[in-house]
Structure formats: structure tokens, C-alpha cells
Design an enzyme around this catalytic site. Structure first.
Site, PDB file in Angstrom:
ATOM      1  N   ILE A 184      24.592  55.485  12.827  1.00 15.15           N
ATOM      2  CA  ILE A 184      24.271  54.185  13.443  1.00 15.15           C
ATOM      3  C   ILE A 184      22.764  53.922  13.340  1.00 15.15           C
ATOM      4  CG2 ILE A 184      23.984  53.036  15.695  1.00 15.15           C
ATOM      5  CD1 ILE A 184      26.765  52.631  14.861  1.00 15.15           C
ATOM      6  N   TYR A 221      30.926  47.061   8.177  1.00 11.25           N
ATOM      7  CA  TYR A 221      29.914  47.811   8.927  1.00 11.25           C
ATOM      8  C   TYR A 221      30.486  49.148   9.390  1.00 11.25           C
ATOM      9  CZ  TYR A 221      26.680  48.995  12.688  1.00 11.25           C
ATOM     10  OH  TYR A 221      25.794  49.646  13.488  1.00 11.25           O
ATOM     11  N   VAL A 274      21.926  53.186   9.651  1.00 12.61           N
ATOM     12  CA  VAL A 274      22.321  51.856   9.168  1.00 12.61           C
ATOM     13  C   VAL A 274      21.496  50.766   9.844  1.00 12.61           C
ATOM     14  CG1 VAL A 274      24.190  50.147   9.262  1.00 12.61           C
ATOM     15  CG2 VAL A 274      24.666  52.458   8.441  1.00 12.61           C
ATOM     16  N   GLU A 275      21.250  50.928  11.130  1.00 14.55           N
ATOM     17  CA  GLU A 275      20.555  49.868  11.875  1.00 14.55           C
ATOM     18  C   GLU A 275      19.078  49.774  11.502  1.00 14.55           C
ATOM     19  OE1 GLU A 275      21.724  47.580  13.763  1.00 14.55           O
ATOM     20  OE2 GLU A 275      23.785  48.247  14.004  1.00 14.55           O
ATOM     21  N   THR A 276      18.390  50.913  11.419  1.00 17.57           N
ATOM     22  CA  THR A 276      16.920  50.842  11.287  1.00 17.57           C
ATOM     23  C   THR A 276      16.335  51.908  10.353  1.00 17.57           C
ATOM     24  OG1 THR A 276      16.601  52.320  13.197  1.00 17.57           O
ATOM     25  CG2 THR A 276      16.681  49.962  13.658  1.00 17.57           C
TER      26      THR A 276
END
Ligand SMILES: [Ca+2]
Length: 336
Positions: A123, A314, A126-128
Site C-alpha cells: 500500500i 488497484y 503504490v500510494e507514495t
């Protein structure tokens, strides 16, 4: 006749205009449409000072680039292109390195919340890109823009703006008008919206503040808690490949709620490629791969990932990144 001694109707009209100006001034003085009402609501709910809230909002700017960005979501791409964005060698290698560097924290937190730690890492990846790209927009600008100037999603984003303004200082990574994040107003390594900070944020290092930008224990525990609160099953599968028969019945799902026992989907013509519990609640996703459609059985933990972001693309990217990372970690363990 002079201006000083105007006839009565003129004086009456002047007085009426003056009265209207007094009544309308607060609305006319708003920097942003709907600001006065928003400030009233937040002040009423929290006891925060309307002057301070107005000062914050007066300093926020509507940003056209944010409205433009809303028009091109990555989720509109087919799976093959979407996958290529997130499943790069770089992101996998960085994820393995991140896991190994913070292994004790990740495994302890994962165990506490019943969540596989590689999914927490995925997570954040993928996010940052593991905290490297947390967003350059002012969160206040983003939520003012989308909450007050973007009718298609105004209901959702106005509520997030209101929540942001209502969060106590102990749930903010810094002074509210300095916070930065994505164009949609998500903050920190896990890109939490204000309502997620409020509902799922954890102060894991015990310093009295939920800091999703600077405290790795807070960041990791908050992502784990988010999954746990959305029904993550300890030790459960996320997804498994399905092979359709020639006469497989087309299945269209509105979301990835695991709504049938796996054997029901098998009866419709989709076979598993590994041994799976036939009674396990399952859904089926069809993704557009590079060489045609891919079929996937998806389970409760896949659904839990979609609570983070509704797109099945996602959730599948997070799943495959997590699998690649844990495989790399096991390889590193084996080569010691
Ligand atoms: Ca903390």
C-alpha cells in the site's frame, strides 16, 4: 431641490439598499462559495473560532490544475497498462529493501492487527513509492477546490474538507495550512483522507499525535488498522487465478464483495489452478491483460483492499506487488 433634502421615496430606497447591504455582506464577503455556511457548521460542531476558520479558508486557493487532474484517473486504463505503472522492478526492489529495513516493526504490527505485513508495504509502495512522493498540493487548497468548486464530487469532498477543519491538532502532521498531499487531499505515506485519519489513524509510537507523514510506527499501524477494520482475515488469501471453460458463463460484478461460494463460480465454468476451499466466499474479476482477458477468484481480503480504493485494478496491483515483495524477502532470507 438639493441632494441633502431628497424626497421621501428616495430616502426610503436608500435605507432599503443600506439594509440589504448589511444583510448580504457576510455572503458577499466569502472568499469561497459556501464558506460562511461551512465555517458555521465546523464552529458549531467543534467550538473552533469562526475567525480562525475563516482566516484558514481565506488563505486557501482554488487550483485549476486540481480540477484538471480529476479528469484523468489512472483507473480508466486497461489492467495491462495499469499494472505496468505499479509493478516495476524498481518498486518491487524498493519494497523488498523497505521490508528488510523495517522488518521488526512491520511483522510486529502485522501480527497485532492480523494483517500480512507485505500488504502494508505494498500500500505504501503504490500510494507514495514508500514515502518518497506524498504529494505537493496544499491539502487545504485541494479540498477547498474539490469541495467547493467541483460539483460532480462536491458532496464527498466538502465532507472531507469539513472533517479536515474539524480534526484536532493531535491528528495533524503539522499546522493545517502547511499540510501537503495529493490533488485529492490525501496525506502521508498511506495517503489517508481526513475521515480515514479520524476513523483509522493510530498513534502507535505513543507521542500523543497521529502523524502519518513523519512517524513510521503511526503510518504502518494506521494502514494495518484500516485493513483490520475493513474485515481483513488473518492468513486469508487475496486472489487466485481462474481458468474459464469454453462455455463459461459471463459474470459481471458491481463490486468485489465475495458473494458466492467458490464452487458456485466453478459450476459456472471457472476452474481454479490451485487447491482452494470450495466453500470459501468468492467473487470473480475479469481484467484486460496484455494477451487477452485474465480471470481471478477474489476473496474477502481483496475486498478489504478495495475499501482503500474502489478500483479492482488497484487491489490487484497491491496484491501482486505484495506477492513480489514477500517473494523477494524470502529469496533474501535464503541467500544469507
Ligand atoms: Ca504518534
Amino acid at each position: 431641490m438639493t441632494a441633502i433634502h431628497a424626497p421621501r421615496p428616495a430616502r426610503f430606497i436608500a435605507a432599503l439598499i443600506l439594509l440589504l447591504i448589511c444583510v448580504l455582506t457576510p455572503a458577499l464577503a466569502e472568499t469561497h462559495p459556501g464558506q460562511a455556511e461551512l465555517v458555521r457548521e465546523v464552529a458549531q460542531d467543534t467550538g473552533k473560532s469562526p475567525q480562525a476558520l475563516n482566516a484558514l479558508l481565506d488563505g486557501a486557493k482554488m487550483q485549476q490544475s486540481i480540477l484538471d487532474a480529476m479528469g484523468r484517473p489512472a483507473e480508466a486504463k486497461p489492467w495491462s497498462e495499469y499494472r505496468a505503472i505499479f509493478l516495476t522492478d524498481q518498486r518491487i526492489d524498493d519494497g523488498v529493501a523497505f521490508y528488510l529495513a523495517h522488518r521488526e516493526l512491520l511483522e510486529r504490527t502485522g501480527d497485532k492487527y492480523g494483517v500480512a505485513p507485505e500488504y502494508i508495504v505494498a500500500i505504501i509502495g503504490v500510494e507514495t513509492s514508500y514515502g518518497r512522493v506524498t504529494g505537493k498540493y496544499k491539502v487545504l487548497d485541494a479540498l477547498v477546490t474539490l469541495g467547493l468548486y467541483y460539483p460532480p464530487r462536491a458532496k464527498f469532498f466538502r465532507e472531507e474538507l469539513k472533517t479536515l477543519l474539524e480534526l484536532p491538532d493531535s491528528q495533524l502532521a503539522g499546522p493545517l495550512n502547511t499540510l501537503t498531499g495529493s490533488y485529492a487531499g490525501a496525506q502521508g505515506w498511506g495517503q489517508f483522507m481526513p475521515d480515514s485519519i479520524r476513523d483509522y489513524g493510530v498513534d502507535a509510537d505513543g507521542d500523543g499525535r497521529i502523524d502519518l507523514l513523519n512517524s513510521l510506527p503511526d503510518i504502518v499501524a494506521s494502514v494495518a488498522n484500516y485493513f483490520a477494520k475493513h474485515g481483513w482475515e488473518r492468513g486469508g488469501l487475496v486472489a487466485a487465478r481462474a481458468q474459464p471453460d469454453a462455455g463459461a458463463k459471463p459474470i459481471v460484478v458491481k463490486d468485489s464483495t465475495p458473494q458466492w461460494p467458490l464452487e458456485q463460480i466453478e459450476a459456472w465454468g471457472y476452474g481454479p489452478l490451485q487447491t482452494l476451499n470450495p466453500g470459501q466466499p468468492t467473487s470473480l474479476q475479469t481484467l484486460q491483460g496484455a494477451s487477452g482477458p485474465e480471470y481471478w477468484f477474489t476473496f474477502q481480503n481483496f475486498y478489504a483492499i478495495t475499501r482503500y480504493n474502489r478500483s479492482p485494478l488497484y487491489a490487484m496491483a497491491v496484491n501482486q506487488l505484495a506477492q513480489a515483495i514477500i517473494s523477494g524477502v524470502h529469496q533474501a532470507d535464503g541467500s544469507r
